[in-house]
Design an enzyme around this catalytic site. Structure first.
Site, PDB file in Angstrom:
ATOM      1  N   HIS A  21      45.707  75.481   6.139  1.00 10.95           N
ATOM      2  CA  HIS A  21      46.072  76.409   5.072  1.00 10.95           C
ATOM      3  C   HIS A  21      47.523  76.848   5.248  1.00 10.95           C
ATOM      4  CE1 HIS A  21      41.597  77.674   4.384  1.00 10.95           C
ATOM      5  NE2 HIS A  21      41.930  76.590   3.704  1.00 10.95           N
ATOM      6  N   HIS A  31      32.800  68.939   0.293  1.00 13.71           N
ATOM      7  CA  HIS A  31      33.694  70.059   0.616  1.00 13.71           C
ATOM      8  C   HIS A  31      32.955  71.174   1.353  1.00 13.71           C
ATOM      9  CE1 HIS A  31      37.750  71.561   0.112  1.00 13.71           C
ATOM     10  NE2 HIS A  31      37.272  72.760  -0.178  1.00 13.71           N
ATOM     11  N   ARG A  71      33.601  71.196   5.035  1.00 14.14           N
ATOM     12  CA  ARG A  71      34.858  71.864   5.416  1.00 14.14           C
ATOM     13  C   ARG A  71      34.636  73.367   5.548  1.00 14.14           C
ATOM     14  NH1 ARG A  71      40.474  71.611   5.404  1.00 14.14           N
ATOM     15  NH2 ARG A  71      41.569  73.180   4.178  1.00 14.14           N
ATOM     16  N   LYS A 102      48.032  53.212 -10.950  1.00 20.53           N
ATOM     17  CA  LYS A 102      48.767  52.929  -9.711  1.00 20.53           C
ATOM     18  C   LYS A 102      47.827  52.550  -8.575  1.00 20.53           C
ATOM     19  CE  LYS A 102      53.009  55.626 -10.299  1.00 20.53           C
ATOM     20  NZ  LYS A 102      53.874  56.662  -9.692  1.00 20.53           N
TER      21      LYS A 102
END
Length: 199
Positions: A166, A140, A143, A56
């Site tokens: 979160h 990551h 973050r 896709k």
């Protein structure tokens, strides 16, 4: 890291800085549009994420939870970087001309098309290796650094949880248990000092 980023191409320099100063996920960075950012109000809205799906291609969709849709305030260093980058971005769009694909994506391919999420991770890995950062440092990690620094600066768990997108504060508490314990120890030490001072 911020000093070394100054030597990097402007798009990557700005992208990594935005990651570091917002705690945004990789897909959220890919999905970020100029219309989501208010340079005047120093804030951005996280309203979509870009994801690669085999057969896709790259698609945009809403974040998986309502709490992931959020407003993040931007520090001055990020606003200034985005202003400089936007000038470069508009110049590049003019240079590309008719081949430009108007996605409004802040961080994109040479022709304006959506950037592949893996390309961000690949770039950061090369940056880490080139500059001899410790092994295991990933995109990551930025973050997690954002969340840790917010807690270290005195932000409460609910605020940090909201900024990170979160769904529950318990998720934030579980991830940053060491930082929370450290703050707890500091609070108890301060309390003890106050008692000793007044006794």
């Amino acid at each position: 890291m911020l000093e070394l980023l100054e030597k990097e191409p402007i798009m990557w320099k700005t992208l990594i800085l935005v990651c570091f100063t917002t705690g945004m996920r990789r897909g959220e960075i890919c999905g970020l549009k100029w219309s989501d950012i208010s340079l005047e109000n120093a804030e951005l809205n996280v309203v979509r994420t870009s994801q690669y799906i085999p057969k896709k291609g790259i698609i945009d969709k809403e974040p998986k939870t309502r709490s992931s849709i959020r407003v993040i305030d931007l520090p001055a260093i990020t606003i200034n970087a985005l202003k400089q980058y936007k000038i470069w971005y508009l110049q590049r769009r003019l240079q590309v001309g008719e081949e430009w694909i108007d996605t409004d994506k802040v961080f994109c391919q040479w022709n304006g098309n959506t950037i592949h999420p893996d390309s961000i991770s690949d770039y950061f890995h090369k940056f880490v290796v080139k500059n001899n950062f410790e092994q295991g440092l990933s995109l990551h990690s930025l973050r997690h650094s954002y969340g840790s620094l917010l807690l270290a600066s005195g932000s409460n768990i609910k605020t940090v949880s909201s900024l990170l997108g979160h769904a529950q504060t318990s998720t934030t508490a579980n991830i940053y248990v060491h930082e929370i314990r450290s703050k707890s120890k500091t609070a108890v030490d301060n309390f003890e000092n106050m008692l000793l001072k007044n006794s």
